[in-house]
Motif scaffolding. Structure first.
Motif, PDB file in Angstrom:
ATOM      1  N   LYS A 113       7.051   0.425   5.803  1.00  0.00           N
ATOM      2  CA  LYS A 113       6.554   1.768   6.085  1.00  0.00           C
ATOM      3  C   LYS A 113       5.565   2.215   5.011  1.00  0.00           C
ATOM      4  N   GLU A 114       5.879   1.938   3.744  1.00  0.00           N
ATOM      5  CA  GLU A 114       4.980   2.297   2.660  1.00  0.00           C
ATOM      6  C   GLU A 114       3.657   1.544   2.772  1.00  0.00           C
ATOM      7  N   GLN A 115       3.730   0.264   3.123  1.00  0.00           N
ATOM      8  CA  GLN A 115       2.500  -0.513   3.257  1.00  0.00           C
ATOM      9  C   GLN A 115       1.655   0.017   4.413  1.00  0.00           C
ATOM     10  N   ARG A 116       2.289   0.337   5.537  1.00  0.00           N
ATOM     11  CA  ARG A 116       1.536   0.907   6.666  1.00  0.00           C
ATOM     12  C   ARG A 116       0.865   2.213   6.261  1.00  0.00           C
ATOM     13  N   SER A 117       1.568   3.012   5.475  1.00  0.00           N
ATOM     14  CA  SER A 117       0.997   4.283   5.013  1.00  0.00           C
ATOM     15  C   SER A 117      -0.238   4.045   4.142  1.00  0.00           C
ATOM     16  N   ARG A 118      -0.164   3.071   3.217  1.00  0.00           N
ATOM     17  CA  ARG A 118      -1.321   2.751   2.373  1.00  0.00           C
ATOM     18  C   ARG A 118      -2.495   2.265   3.223  1.00  0.00           C
ATOM     19  N   ILE A 119      -2.201   1.459   4.218  1.00  0.00           N
ATOM     20  CA  ILE A 119      -3.264   0.937   5.081  1.00  0.00           C
ATOM     21  C   ILE A 119      -3.921   2.081   5.850  1.00  0.00           C
ATOM     22  N   ARG A 120      -3.115   2.981   6.396  1.00  0.00           N
ATOM     23  CA  ARG A 120      -3.675   4.120   7.135  1.00  0.00           C
ATOM     24  C   ARG A 120      -4.565   4.976   6.230  1.00  0.00           C
ATOM     25  N   GLU A 121      -4.157   5.178   4.990  1.00  0.00           N
ATOM     26  CA  GLU A 121      -4.975   5.950   4.048  1.00  0.00           C
ATOM     27  C   GLU A 121      -6.319   5.260   3.808  1.00  0.00           C
ATOM     28  N   ARG A 122      -6.288   3.952   3.636  1.00  0.00           N
ATOM     29  CA  ARG A 122      -7.538   3.217   3.387  1.00  0.00           C
ATOM     30  C   ARG A 122      -8.426   3.208   4.626  1.00  0.00           C
ATOM     31  N   LEU A 123      -7.817   3.186   5.806  1.00  0.00           N
ATOM     32  CA  LEU A 123      -8.602   3.190   7.040  1.00  0.00           C
ATOM     33  C   LEU A 123      -9.421   4.471   7.181  1.00  0.00           C
ATOM     34  N   LYS A 124      -8.950   5.553   6.575  1.00  0.00           N
ATOM     35  CA  LYS A 124      -9.683   6.820   6.647  1.00  0.00           C
ATOM     36  C   LYS A 124     -11.036   6.720   5.952  1.00  0.00           C
ATOM     37  N   LEU A 152     -13.092   4.205   6.240  1.00  0.00           N
ATOM     38  CA  LEU A 152     -14.024   3.450   7.078  1.00  0.00           C
ATOM     39  C   LEU A 152     -14.938   4.386   7.864  1.00  0.00           C
ATOM     40  N   PRO A 153     -16.142   3.916   8.183  1.00  0.00           N
ATOM     41  CA  PRO A 153     -16.990   4.680   9.107  1.00  0.00           C
ATOM     42  C   PRO A 153     -16.253   4.856  10.437  1.00  0.00           C
ATOM     43  N   GLY A 154     -16.449   5.987  11.099  1.00  0.00           N
ATOM     44  CA  GLY A 154     -15.708   6.347  12.310  1.00  0.00           C
ATOM     45  C   GLY A 154     -15.689   5.305  13.403  1.00  0.00           C
ATOM     46  N   ASN A 155     -16.857   4.720  13.718  1.00  0.00           N
ATOM     47  CA  ASN A 155     -16.894   3.750  14.821  1.00  0.00           C
ATOM     48  C   ASN A 155     -16.087   2.491  14.484  1.00  0.00           C
ATOM     49  N   TYR A 156     -15.995   2.125  13.226  1.00  0.00           N
ATOM     50  CA  TYR A 156     -15.189   0.972  12.828  1.00  0.00           C
ATOM     51  C   TYR A 156     -13.710   1.334  12.821  1.00  0.00           C
ATOM     52  N   ARG A 157     -13.416   2.516  12.314  1.00  0.00           N
ATOM     53  CA  ARG A 157     -12.022   2.959  12.211  1.00  0.00           C
ATOM     54  C   ARG A 157     -11.361   2.976  13.587  1.00  0.00           C
ATOM     55  N   GLU A 158     -12.090   3.456  14.568  1.00  0.00           N
ATOM     56  CA  GLU A 158     -11.540   3.581  15.922  1.00  0.00           C
ATOM     57  C   GLU A 158     -11.117   2.229  16.490  1.00  0.00           C
ATOM     58  N   VAL A 159     -12.006   1.239  16.411  1.00  0.00           N
ATOM     59  CA  VAL A 159     -11.658  -0.061  16.990  1.00  0.00           C
ATOM     60  C   VAL A 159     -10.621  -0.806  16.143  1.00  0.00           C
ATOM     61  N   LEU A 160     -10.704  -0.679  14.825  1.00  0.00           N
ATOM     62  CA  LEU A 160      -9.704  -1.335  13.969  1.00  0.00           C
ATOM     63  C   LEU A 160      -8.311  -0.769  14.220  1.00  0.00           C
ATOM     64  N   ARG A 186     -17.980  -6.468  12.464  1.00  0.00           N
ATOM     65  CA  ARG A 186     -18.694  -5.688  11.452  1.00  0.00           C
ATOM     66  C   ARG A 186     -17.735  -4.877  10.582  1.00  0.00           C
ATOM     67  N   ALA A 187     -16.670  -4.390  11.180  1.00  0.00           N
ATOM     68  CA  ALA A 187     -15.673  -3.628  10.413  1.00  0.00           C
ATOM     69  C   ALA A 187     -14.991  -4.522   9.384  1.00  0.00           C
ATOM     70  N   ARG A 188     -14.640  -5.727   9.782  1.00  0.00           N
ATOM     71  CA  ARG A 188     -14.021  -6.673   8.833  1.00  0.00           C
ATOM     72  C   ARG A 188     -14.992  -7.004   7.704  1.00  0.00           C
ATOM     73  N   LYS A 189     -16.239  -7.195   8.074  1.00  0.00           N
ATOM     74  CA  LYS A 189     -17.264  -7.484   7.070  1.00  0.00           C
ATOM     75  C   LYS A 189     -17.422  -6.313   6.107  1.00  0.00           C
ATOM     76  N   TRP A 190     -17.435  -5.087   6.645  1.00  0.00           N
ATOM     77  CA  TRP A 190     -17.531  -3.884   5.811  1.00  0.00           C
ATOM     78  C   TRP A 190     -16.343  -3.799   4.861  1.00  0.00           C
ATOM     79  N   MET A 191     -15.162  -4.093   5.369  1.00  0.00           N
ATOM     80  CA  MET A 191     -13.947  -4.037   4.545  1.00  0.00           C
ATOM     81  C   MET A 191     -13.998  -5.080   3.423  1.00  0.00           C
TER      82      MET A 191
END
Length: 177
Positions: A111-122, A124-132, A162-167
């Motif tokens: 749960k903690e790891q998922r929370s960290r991932i969700r925070e980092r996803l914020k 990302l640029p919007g169009n990448y965040r949505e598909v990821l 492109r999102a993976r590349k950006w990350m």
């Protein structure tokens, strides 16, 4: 540790052992198996140090640990009678809850790891965040994402690429651990 010999191995294990254990446990989902495979992975890492190219230590360690875990999982699948026996011993030892769910501490770590991932996803640029989010978090297919977003499946695939590349350019793997 790279040139410190056996004396430097203990601090190395203390620093990277928990990461290796979590990595192996994520593949095997069994404490006992994860502990055994972690030990083997640490030995393999120690023996492989002369071949290390000083390029992404944690990634290199993780790859060895994942490969060891996958090899062990394949071995277990070829010997189903041992796997069934192990499952009975683990339940008898109280390692799983009544419903067969992982222990609460493992759920908390996830749960903690998922929370960290969700925070980092914020970040990302919007169009990448949505598909990821749709692909990795909601576990939707390209076609499902395309239907919901109005994109073509190929466009979804391109955005994910492109999102993976950006990350890779903006995040380090350690940011998610």
């Amino acid at each position: 540790m790279l040139d410190g010999g056996p004396a430097a191995f203990e601090p190395f294990v203390q620093e990277y052992g928990p990461h290796i254990y979590r990595t192996v446990f994520a593949v095997l989902r069994s404490r006992q198996d994860a502990e055994d495979v972690m030990q083997e992975a640490l030995l393999q890492i120690y023996r492989s140090l002369p071949n290390y190219r000083h390029n992404g230590l944690k990634t290199w360690l993780t790859r060895i640990a994942v490969n060891k875990a996958i090899d062990y999982k394949r071995y277990k699948s070829r010997r189903p009678e041992q796997a069934a026996d192990f499952g009975q011993r683990e339940q008898a030892a109280g390692m799983e809850t009544e419903a067969g769910a992982p222990p609460p501490e493992e759920e908390l770590l996830e749960k903690e790891q998922r929370s960290r991932i969700r925070e980092r996803l914020k970040e990302l640029p919007g169009n990448y965040r949505e598909v990821l989010t749709a692909y990795y978090i909601d576990e939707k297919s390209y076609e499902q994402i395309a239907g919901e977003t109005g994109l073509e499946a190929k466009s979804v695939e391109s955005r994910l690429y492109r999102a993976r590349k950006w990350m890779r350019r903006h995040f380090r793997k350690e940011d998610f651990e």
